[in-house]
Design an enzyme around this catalytic site. Structure first.
Site, PDB file in Angstrom:
ATOM      1  N   ASP A 199     -22.069   0.313   2.999  1.00 26.52           N
ATOM      2  CA  ASP A 199     -20.811   0.848   2.487  1.00 26.52           C
ATOM      3  C   ASP A 199     -20.380   0.129   1.220  1.00 26.52           C
ATOM      4  O   ASP A 199     -20.036   0.755   0.211  1.00 26.52           O
ATOM      5  CB  ASP A 199     -19.715   0.745   3.549  1.00 26.52           C
ATOM      6  CG  ASP A 199     -19.964   1.669   4.728  1.00 26.52           C
ATOM      7  OD1 ASP A 199     -20.937   2.446   4.681  1.00 26.52           O
ATOM      8  OD2 ASP A 199     -19.194   1.601   5.698  1.00 26.52           O
TER       9      ASP A 199
ATOM     10  N   SER B   8       0.839  -1.194   0.000  1.00 27.47           N
ATOM     11  CA  SER B   8       0.000   0.000   0.000  1.00 27.47           C
ATOM     12  C   SER B   8       0.877   1.248   0.000  1.00 27.47           C
ATOM     13  O   SER B   8       1.711   1.419   0.894  1.00 27.47           O
ATOM     14  CB  SER B   8      -0.914   0.014   1.227  1.00 27.47           C
ATOM     15  OG  SER B   8      -1.562   1.268   1.351  1.00 27.47           O
TER      16      SER B   8
ATOM     17  N   SER C  30     -13.109   3.915   3.388  1.00 28.80           N
ATOM     18  CA  SER C  30     -11.868   3.489   2.736  1.00 28.80           C
ATOM     19  C   SER C  30     -11.758   1.965   2.734  1.00 28.80           C
ATOM     20  O   SER C  30     -11.250   1.382   1.756  1.00 28.80           O
ATOM     21  CB  SER C  30     -10.657   4.108   3.443  1.00 28.80           C
ATOM     22  OG  SER C  30     -10.626   3.756   4.817  1.00 28.80           O
TER      23      SER C  30
ATOM     24  N   SER D 141     -11.585   8.270   8.053  1.00 32.44           N
ATOM     25  CA  SER D 141     -12.400   9.463   7.869  1.00 32.44           C
ATOM     26  C   SER D 141     -13.890   9.179   7.904  1.00 32.44           C
ATOM     27  O   SER D 141     -14.697  10.102   7.912  1.00 32.44           O
ATOM     28  CB  SER D 141     -12.056  10.134   6.533  1.00 32.44           C
ATOM     29  OG  SER D 141     -12.368   9.269   5.453  1.00 32.44           O
TER      30      SER D 141
END
Length: 396
Positions: A179, A72, A134, A130
């Protein structure tokens, strides 16, 4: 888009540097913001999210062996993680890579068996922790990459379900379907009115002629799997059991109308569970009403429902925090702000605001100044665009 071209080039350059060969395909999946309907997707309620143009990018290539090599760009300190397809187990030390392992695990469990491993480099534009999904964005981009690499035939709803399976049963986060569904099913300039009890949905145009979506990140760190999120879900389960003593056949909290809930509320012995149930029931009703008023063009009414949603999340569901309360309550009283509320799981993260275009600059400047003085945190402000679902950017 220039920004996307730069991100993709950096991703491909990193891939070649790490693995000595080019990526064969590059994919994107969006994050999401929920306009209203929070913490009710696991209670059988209606939600109203939309996908964002912020999201997660992944460069991939098949290997000849059984190894997954994962990196990542957003968590470079972790280095390249190597894991075997024959050893897909959760490990706390593997951090973000558990989501990759989890999605592969869920796909193989569903019959999509990988004949070989792959190299994988990801990076994104969603701020970590946040509340803009994500993790779901990562899960959906992995699903898209698996379909592209191995020729799996997986429709977007199945991709969303498998992403949720990975998060629930592999990572250990008992989230609902919202989500992953929003990230997998996004449509530009539209929100998704989703009945999570049936997965029935419709796209609703979100074209504000004189307003913008403004997201403010509190930048207060939060970790949902270590928070009270799973506890809230358990409390809702206990509340449902109590209510079934009164409404025996009710399948979920959000199958109750507010009137049905009030008839049963006085007989509930657990005051905390009663508040959790009240939020779920009334938030579901607010979300249905919000979709109706938005379709009718009554943005002022939509904004009032957003404000009510935040109060319920603060007082009844208790998943807000002082920082989010300050941002939402200051915004609600600011000239030109139509509505404001926390979005996401809570305990930190972001607020979503609908703001008159001519007021956006002044609002952003003033809210940053007030928040910094109040909390000491430096907030981030995003002028959000509603985007499409996952796509392949490069590759055959």
């Amino acid at each position: 888009m220039l920004e996307e071209a730069i991100i993709v080039k950096e991703l491909e350059d990193t891939f070649r540097k790490l693995f000595g060969r080019p990526a064969s395909q590059v994919f994107f999946a969006p994050g999401r913001v929920n306009l209203i309907g929070e913490h009710i997707d696991y209670n059988g309620g209606h939600v109203f999210p939309c996908a964002l143009t912020l999201g997660t990018y992944a460069a991939v290539r098949r290997r000849e062996d059984r190894e997954l090599c994962l990196y990542s760009r957003d968590q470079k300190e972790a280095g390249v993680l190597k894991v075997s397809l024959d050893d897909l187990v959760y490990s706390e030390k593997d951090g973000w890579a558990n989501y990759v392992k989890g999605v592969v695990w869920a796909y193989e469990k569903a019959g999509f068996v990988l004949p070989s491993g792959f190299d994988f480099v990801c990076g994104g534009t969603i701020p970590r922790q946040s509340g803009l999904s994500s993790s779901a964005s990562l899960e959906i981009v992995i699903g898209a990459a698996l379909a592209g690499l191995y020729g799996f035939s997986v429709d977007p709803v199945r991709n969303a379900k498998l992403g949720q399976e990975a998060e629930n049963r592999f990572v250990g986060m008992n989230c609902g379907i919202m989500d992953q569904f929003a990230c997998a099913m996004g449509k530009k300039e539209h929100a998704i009115f989703l009945d999570t009890s049936k997965l029935d949905y419709q796209y609703v145009p979100v074209r504000f002629p004189e307003e913008e979506l403004v997201i403010i990140n509190s930048n207060k760190p939060h970790q949902l799997t270590d928070s009270a999120y799973n506890e809230r879900r358990n409390q809702c389960g206990r509340a449902l059991e109590e209510i079934r003593g009164f409404w025996r056949e009710i399948p979920s909290l959000c199958a109750l109308t507010p009137e049905m809930f009030e008839a049963a509320a006085g007989k509930m012995t657990d005051a905390v569970c009663r508040r959790r149930a009240r939020h779920a029931v009334y938030e579901n009703a607010r979300t249905v009403k919000a979709c109706e008023v938005l379709a009718a063009g009554d943005l002022a009414a939509f904004g009032r429902l957003m404000n009510e949603s935040h109060r319920s999340l603060k007082e009844d569901f208790e998943v807000s925090c002082g920082e989010l309360d300050f941002l939402a309550e200051e915004a609600a009283g600011f000239p030109g702000v139509v509505g404001a509320r926390m979005t996401g799981g809570g305990f930190g993260g972001c607020t979503v605001n609908i703001v008159k275009k001519e007021a956006v600059s002044g609002f952003a400047e003033e809210i940053v100044k007030r928040y910094r003085a109040k909390t000491g945190y430096e907030p981030s402000v995003y002028r959000a665009d509603i985007g499409d679902g996952p796509r392949r950017i490069k590759g055959d």
